[in-house]
Enzyme design. Structure first.
Site, PDB file in Angstrom:
ATOM      1  N   ASN A  99      -4.314 -11.894  -5.359  1.00 11.42           N
ATOM      2  CA  ASN A  99      -4.345 -10.861  -4.181  1.00 11.42           C
ATOM      3  C   ASN A  99      -5.507  -9.808  -4.471  1.00 11.42           C
ATOM      4  OD1 ASN A  99      -3.171  -9.374  -6.402  1.00 11.42           O
ATOM      5  ND2 ASN A  99      -1.248  -9.103  -5.396  1.00 11.42           N
ATOM      6  N   ARG A 113      -1.751   1.854 -10.320  1.00  9.58           N
ATOM      7  CA  ARG A 113      -0.277   2.190 -10.626  1.00  9.58           C
ATOM      8  C   ARG A 113      -0.489   3.883 -10.832  1.00  9.58           C
ATOM      9  NH1 ARG A 113       0.298  -2.056  -9.585  1.00  9.58           N
ATOM     10  NH2 ARG A 113       1.360  -3.884 -10.416  1.00  9.58           N
ATOM     11  N   GLN A 124       9.345   2.736  -7.742  1.00  7.77           N
ATOM     12  CA  GLN A 124       9.233   1.938  -6.471  1.00  7.77           C
ATOM     13  C   GLN A 124      10.510   1.205  -6.235  1.00  7.77           C
ATOM     14  OE1 GLN A 124       4.533   1.191  -6.070  1.00  7.77           O
ATOM     15  NE2 GLN A 124       6.079  -0.555  -6.317  1.00  7.77           N
ATOM     16  N   HIS A 175       3.939   0.293  -1.055  1.00  2.00           N
ATOM     17  CA  HIS A 175       3.008  -0.727  -1.766  1.00  2.00           C
ATOM     18  C   HIS A 175       2.968  -2.086  -1.023  1.00  2.00           C
ATOM     19  CE1 HIS A 175       2.338  -2.458  -6.167  1.00  2.00           C
ATOM     20  NE2 HIS A 175       1.494  -2.578  -5.276  1.00  2.00           N
TER      21      HIS A 175
END
Length: 384
Positions: free
Chosen positions: A152, A290, A319, A338
């Site tokens: 990704n 992060r 998260q 996210h």
């Protein structure tokens, strides 16, 4: 102890003999025909699960590998329930062999969970970024940790570029005006700028950072980067980026700072009040790396004082982010859940990459070298 068990014990001991004290390698590869228990932790899509046949990264579609696994005799448990002593994941920790998770809805694999997981051999990240795992504990336990490297990077780099433009053009207040039935051009234009001619610095220029710099080149920016490794001269020339070895020298020059490094013990809390204070007043910060790399309260304080002119990213700690997380309410933010690395295109790539590694695991074959985060008790360089 049975003869088979003795063989497994001996083989594991031999593999561990060259590693650090206390390290014991668990048998990684499945024996031919041996059934394995595989647990996947993904976000739940609910009504969106059927809206796109390629929406693979959710609980309902389970990376598209359920039938493939079950027809081979493996057990595949999928859940989004990952927190607390009574969660669904916790029930399966003692006897699972493989745990698959994503950075978007991470299963936090603590040292305590690793200790409970007596059968665990393999931790897979469907995507990039394995800091939801206690990597030191995983290495000490002889586990293999791997991710779908590169799956990704384009998705995240494109998202970073979008966030830079959103902050630079003061887009969010304009959108909110439309939604709220307002019209106040001055309320947007007083802090909207062109990207051309601005100095953009990325802290970290690995796969994502490099792709971002390439995409910024046509905008006519002054491109800087700081990394533990300098690019080859011909690549620097092609991209038009300049290396700055000393981060403290780069930060004051930047109109925009982009965080593009992994979370490690060295980088945790790196962008604290002191580091942010070295940046230009009004600096724009993009962080899709992060959240724990920056100090949460330092960011809030700097946005409220105006030292940070805008902050955007899709990473939170923890998260999912709780409703009272201060980044939800700080000024001049353009935060989202996210999402940057879980586009449909990225899902297809990391689902295929996960299946490929599982197939190699079943056959006793090695993964692509770049996918390993922990192998034979050794952490990949970026996590040391």
């Amino acid at each position: 102890m049975t003869i088979m068990a003795m063989r497994r014990f001996t083989g594991a001991a031999i593999r561990a003999s060259s590693s650090s004290p206390g390290y014991f390698a668990r048998q990684l590869h499945a024996s031919s025909g041996e059934s394995k228990k595989i647990v996947g932790v993904f976000y739940k899509a609910n009504e969106y699960a059927t809206k796109n046949p390629n929406f693979l990264g959710c609980v309902e579609n389970a990376l598209g590998i359920r039938n493939w696994l079950e027809t081979q005799g493996h057990q595949y448990i999928v859940t989004d329930d990952k927190e607390g002593p009574d969660c669904e994941l916790e029930k399966h920790i003692p006897d699972l062999h493989v745990l698959i998770s994503t950075p978007f809805h991470p299963a936090y694999v603590t040292a305590e969970r690793i200790k409970k997981a007596k059968n665990l051999q393999l931790l897979l990240t469907a995507g990039i970024g394995s800091d939801h795992i206690d990597l030191q504990a995983a290495a000490a336990a002889g586990l293999t940790v791997a991710e779908v490297t590169g799956s990704n990077v384009v998705s995240v780099a494109e998202d970073e570029l979008m966030r830079i433009l959103i902050l630079m053009r003061n887009f969010v207040p304009g959108y909110n005006q439309v939604v709220n039935g307002e019209w106040n051009v001055a309320g947007i234009a007083y802090r909207a700028y062109d990207l051309e001619g601005k100095t953009i610095g990325t802290v970290g220029a690995g796969r994502i950072g490099k792709l971002l710099l390439q995409r910024l080149k046509p905008f006519g920016c002054n491109l800087l980067y700081h990394d533990r490794l300098q690019m080859e001269p011909e690549i620097e020339k092609e991209i038009g980026a300049n290396y700055v070895e000393n981060l403290n020298e780069m930060l004051p020059k930047c109109d925009v700072v982009v965080v593009n490094m992994p979370l490690t013990e060295k980088t945790r809390g790196m962008f604290n009040k002191e580091m942010i204070g070295k940046m230009k007043k009004g600096v724009l910060i993009v962080n899709n790396a992060r959240a724990a790399i920056v100090d949460r309260q330092a960011v809030v304080d700097a946005t409220e004082s105006g030292h940070i002119g805008g902050y955007s990213g899709d990473v939170w700690d923890p998260q999912p982010a709780p409703k009272d997380h201060p980044w939800r309410y700080m000024p001049n933010q353009a935060m989202t859940p996210h999402i940057s690395g879980t586009t449909i295109d990225a899902q297809l790539r990391y689902a295929a990459g996960t299946k490929d590694m599982l197939e190699k695991y079943f056959k006793g074959e090695d993964f692509p070298a770049q996918n390993y985060i922990v192998k034979d008790g050794v952490l990949a360089p970026q996590y040391r």
